[in-house]
Design an enzyme around this catalytic site. Structure first.
Site, PDB file in Angstrom:
ATOM      1  N   GLU B  53     -15.292   3.206 -10.030  1.00  0.00           N
ATOM      2  CA  GLU B  53     -16.285   4.096  -9.447  1.00  0.00           C
ATOM      3  C   GLU B  53     -16.376   5.475 -10.083  1.00  0.00           C
ATOM      4  O   GLU B  53     -17.377   6.158  -9.899  1.00  0.00           O
ATOM      5  CB  GLU B  53     -16.075   4.221  -7.928  1.00  0.00           C
ATOM      6  CG  GLU B  53     -14.866   5.035  -7.507  1.00  0.00           C
ATOM      7  CD  GLU B  53     -14.758   5.136  -5.978  1.00  0.00           C
ATOM      8  OE1 GLU B  53     -14.320   4.156  -5.364  1.00  0.00           O
ATOM      9  OE2 GLU B  53     -15.098   6.179  -5.416  1.00  0.00           O
ATOM     10  N   GLY B  54     -15.394   5.893 -10.839  1.00  0.00           N
ATOM     11  CA  GLY B  54     -15.495   7.186 -11.518  1.00  0.00           C
ATOM     12  C   GLY B  54     -16.590   7.210 -12.571  1.00  0.00           C
ATOM     13  O   GLY B  54     -16.916   8.262 -13.106  1.00  0.00           O
TER      14      GLY B  54
END
Lengths: 320, 260, 260, 320
Positions: B53-54
């Site tokens: 998700e980064g």
């Protein structure tokens, strides 16, 4: 009083931008001058994510200038949020997650300040907060999404839903979030504020467009001609930026992609000190790292140049 | 009692990895979920795409340099693309992400997860947890979601104090009725067994027990009534090859835990 | 009759350039609008940022290599940023673009522009024009908009056949009431003079005549009644320096037209 | 029948994506095999803009395979749209603007086909069409905007408006546009379909995410390791792409940023032929450039290799 408008008020946000000069001229200045643009009570959005590309030099200068009653908005918050809480700079945080990182468990500082009611934590899902910045960057009061529906995050955030006029389905409309000030750290910029970021861009480009005032620190200042040779690398244009400061290692002890890895040893020492002494440990940390060192160079010296070189080596190994 | 041949984290990672098919994409959090995805990639799903998700697509995690967050160079090692965080989640909303792998603090009979507050009032909680992060988005938007968690009574509660990430809400059609058209929680993989949800009521149901685990052990560690179908499978124990592979990914045993 | 000292396009470009201030951003179409913006940049607005709808910010147009479209390397020459087209227009929606420069096929008393259809029914028109392109977006979203156009009776019509790009719609508050909160059409710069809009009714109003142009010439070339205030200025004629600069930008006279 | 769903039906669009394999495996194939995925009646969205990065090799192959009843959606349309009209491939076009370019005036082919009612032109503002693709890329049925309000583009496009639940203002909700097929031309890709674009990105990234099937031609196929060295240059990930074909000069006679300039001389000759003979000139052009040459290499030979080298030189001069 611009700061008093509802965060989704795109009309007021637009008026503030219209009133501001959109210059392609000089933006380079000192960190003190840049941060003088932050006012008590402002909604400040910080770029990067968790311990990546955190605008640490700007956070540090905001604390040194003793700003108060700020709201800090950041997608995932880390030590910078704890420092601002203990320094008394923030009245509220807006985030999707706050702690230091997996190995150190739930943030004790966050728990102390939020559970006691001293600093309310306004909670959104990670995408929802990203869409709030994006709505603002687009100049609209909301964006439709299917995230957060059904969860308790909808009522606590006051998110409205809509029956879609095209499909009849229920959509969440996440409200725009227009910060007064954006604080960002980037890899390089020319003196006119054209900014380039390497690696993961996080939400910085949206936050820059969303904010009324944009303050940037850059690892490197490059000639304008170099930007014009690779314009497809630019993610924030000069006319968006109000002040630019040259700060190598401007995220340290957090990371900057390709340039230095986060100093996990330092996090461990910091977390251990909190385990031993709670928020008093953070007060000591503020004296040692924020209020004490007169310049950012002095601040970096507290970590030791050897440490900086080591973290730079790790970064090269991981990204080459 | 002889020493177990694997740690709880190893069991979760192996069982989790088996949930992933080839030619799919997986949205994985760090820790055990990431280990499970990397193991699947190395074992039976070479064309699996990891999404973190980064803002990271297709990384090849370097053995021994495991990330502790979703936003760091170790997580992005040799990635094929680095989109913005918002755009990364939007891949899930559009339907590009087949499977989401998440952990959870509290979980209830309908698979609702709480990582926000425990006890007290919402604004003055007894325990303030870190928050949703991307968990709400993953469980709302990925096609299928697998929860990987230690099975303990304090985690498996009658009703979560706060629905941070929606499972089946009140059960039945309530998830669909809330507007969540996409995605569903398909499996809860725990240290005791593998659980699904009954198609109508959407209540948690035991599907398989891990080797040497009894139904009674599940009942003892669960704070609500788990549906027990007539036929309950037993999972294949982790193979030597799976364990060898997994241990090579985390040689420092940062997430796998100490071997007895 | 002596030969004119400048072509109609030169007159438009010079008058247009004077509308632009320093430390601003301008969203310019190709042809005369782009020439006007480049002239301003070279003359009195060195910190002006040019924005072009193909996804181009801050280009330095190379003299003699003028673009014929908003989406080509000549338009992007030495640019500082190349965002996607959608993101480029969103800068305007957010309020970053101070001035928009557009042309127009048909224009009416309220400054509405038509570049879609002339005559017939919409779906079976007598003349199908190319369409809005970005003109609708520019006039809807930029803070101020200047229309640059040849002044001819066939262009200045009582009512446009189709409102492709909204000026003041039906006049009065109708633009605001349609939801267009932002931006406004401030000027229409033509080959005969400079026009504004009266603050209440939003009807087109003569503000200044170019040198040696009469009010009668305006009336003769306008298909609707133009408001004529008591006091009408006369524009300063293009200076030798402005013309020299302009001609150096387009030495092939691709857009400036043939000198008599 | 997926193609029959309303263009804003995000549920059907999502189901189609869920059913498709999201593989990071091999995508490299022949142009014939790639285009075999286009079906009669499909809504095809083309990347690039006007005469920039037009997927000309894919357009040419679609015509060679005699596809019919297509809808072609492209933000600004140029000669590729004229070719598709005269070849009888399209039943409808969706665009913000159509002609060849400023010097050649209003497209005579467009006028002939649209004024006669043979090919309806569905018209949107440039931003509105961009937001339609973006809404689809985001998986939502619409995006809110302030553009097009008050104009006649709102009623002819059937765009709905909304009273904003946060601010009470009127917003236009432009409906998503989910293409059946996206056809794109990019600078480089690895064989797994990870695509990188130099220069202006236009709307390609959104179109790729919006479509059910994605076909890409690339100027260059690079090793996967090279992509992994600069992942921040990737704008379309491999799992989005269905078929990839290596086609140098794949946009010609249109341009590809940094590699070759559009052949304006060729446009002039093409436009002059139409001035003289109308759509019959285009029919002759189709024989000479589309149906005649057996391979794309043969097609390029019709322009002459000297012409290609010249246009490449111009591009280098403009972008270095």
């Amino acid at each position: 009083m611009p700061g008093a408008a509802a965060p989704y008020d795109f009309r007021e946000a637009r008026r503030r931008l219209e009133a501001k000069a959109k210059s392609s001229g000089e933006k380079l200045t000192s960190i003190e001058d840049a941060v003088a643009r932050v006012k008590d009570g402002d909604l400040v959005a910080a770029g990067g994510c968790l311990f990546s590309r955190t605008p640490m030099a700007l956070v540090r200068e905001i604390l040194r200038q003793r700003r108060q009653r700020l709201t800090l908005a950041r997608n995932l918050m880390c030590t910078e949020g704890e420092l601002m809480m203990v320094a008394g700079a923030v009245d509220k945080v807006v985030t999707a997650w706050m702690s230091i990182g997996l190995p150190w468990g739930v943030s004790k500082i966050m728990r102390e300040y939020v559970e006691s009611g001293r600093v309310p934590l306004e909670e959104w899902s990670h995408l929802a907060l990203g869409l709030r910045f994006r709505a603002a960057a687009m100049g609209v009061p909301f964006l439709p999404t299917l995230t957060m529906l059904g969860s308790d995050l909808i009522p606590v955030g006051g998110t409205k839903t809509l029956e879609c006029p095209y499909t009849g389905e229920t959509l969440a409309l996440v409200p725009a979030l227009f910060p007064d000030v954006a604080i960002l750290h980037v890899h390089r910029a020319d003196r006119f504020g054209n900014c380039q970021i390497d690696g993961y861009p996080h939400m910085d480009a949206d936050i820059a467009r969303a904010a009324a005032t944009v303050l940037v620190t850059a690892e490197e200042i490059i000639p304008g001609d170099e930007v014009r040779r690779r314009p497809d690398r630019t993610s924030i244009p000069g006319f968006v930026v109000d002040a630019l400061v040259h700060v190598p290692y401007g995220s340290f002890p957090h990371e900057c992609y390709g340039l230095y890895e986060a100093d996990f040893d330092h996090f461990g020492e910091y977390a251990a000190a909190i385990d031993a002494a709670g928020s008093r440990a953070v007060a000591g940390y503020l004296d040692r790292y924020v209020y004490g060192p007169a310049t950012y160079g002095d601040y970096l010296d507290r970590f030791g140049r050897e440490r900086l070189r080591r973290q730079a080596k790790y970064a090269r190994e991981l990204t080459r | 009692m002889r020493a177990p041949r694997w740690t709880p984290a190893e069991l979760l990672a192996v069982m989790g990895s088996r949930e992933l098919g080839d030619d799919t994409s997986v949205f994985a959090g760090v820790g055990v979920p990431l280990l499970a995805a990397v193991l699947a990639q190395q074992r039976h799903a070479p064309r699996l795409t990891l999404v973190i998700e980064g803002g990271i697509i297709g990384p090849r995690i370097a053995p021994g340099r495991l990330p502790i967050s979703t936003n760091e160079m170790r997580a992005a090692h040799r990635a094929t693309m680095l989109p913005s965080i918002t755009d990364t989640f939007l891949f899930a909303q559009r339907g590009f992400l087949d499977c989401g792998f998440i952990g959870g603090a509290q979980i209830d009979r309908y698979g609702n997860l709480n990582t926000s507050v425990i006890g007290g009032e919402y604004r003055r909680p007894k325990v303030r947890l870190p928050g949703s992060g991307g968990a709400n988005d993953i469980i709302s938007l990925c096609k299928e979601v697998v929860v990987l968690t230690v099975h303990e009574k304090r985690r498996f509660v009658e009703r979560v104090d706060f629905v941070t990430s929606p499972g089946y809400l009140e059960g039945g059609e309530s998830r669909r009725k809330s507007g969540l058209l996409f995605g569903r929680l398909t499996r809860v993989v725990t240290t005791l067994g593998i659980f699904g949800f009954d198609p109508d009521g959407k209540r948690m149901r035991l599907e398989a027990l891990h080797p040497e685990v009894t139904k009674d052990a599940v009942v003892a560690e669960t704070g609500f009534e788990i549906l027990m179908p007539e036929r309950i499978e037993t999972t294949e124990p982790p193979t030597a090859e799976e364990l060898r592979c997994l241990r090579a990914i985390d040689p420092e045993r940062r997430f796998l835990g100490p071997l007895a």
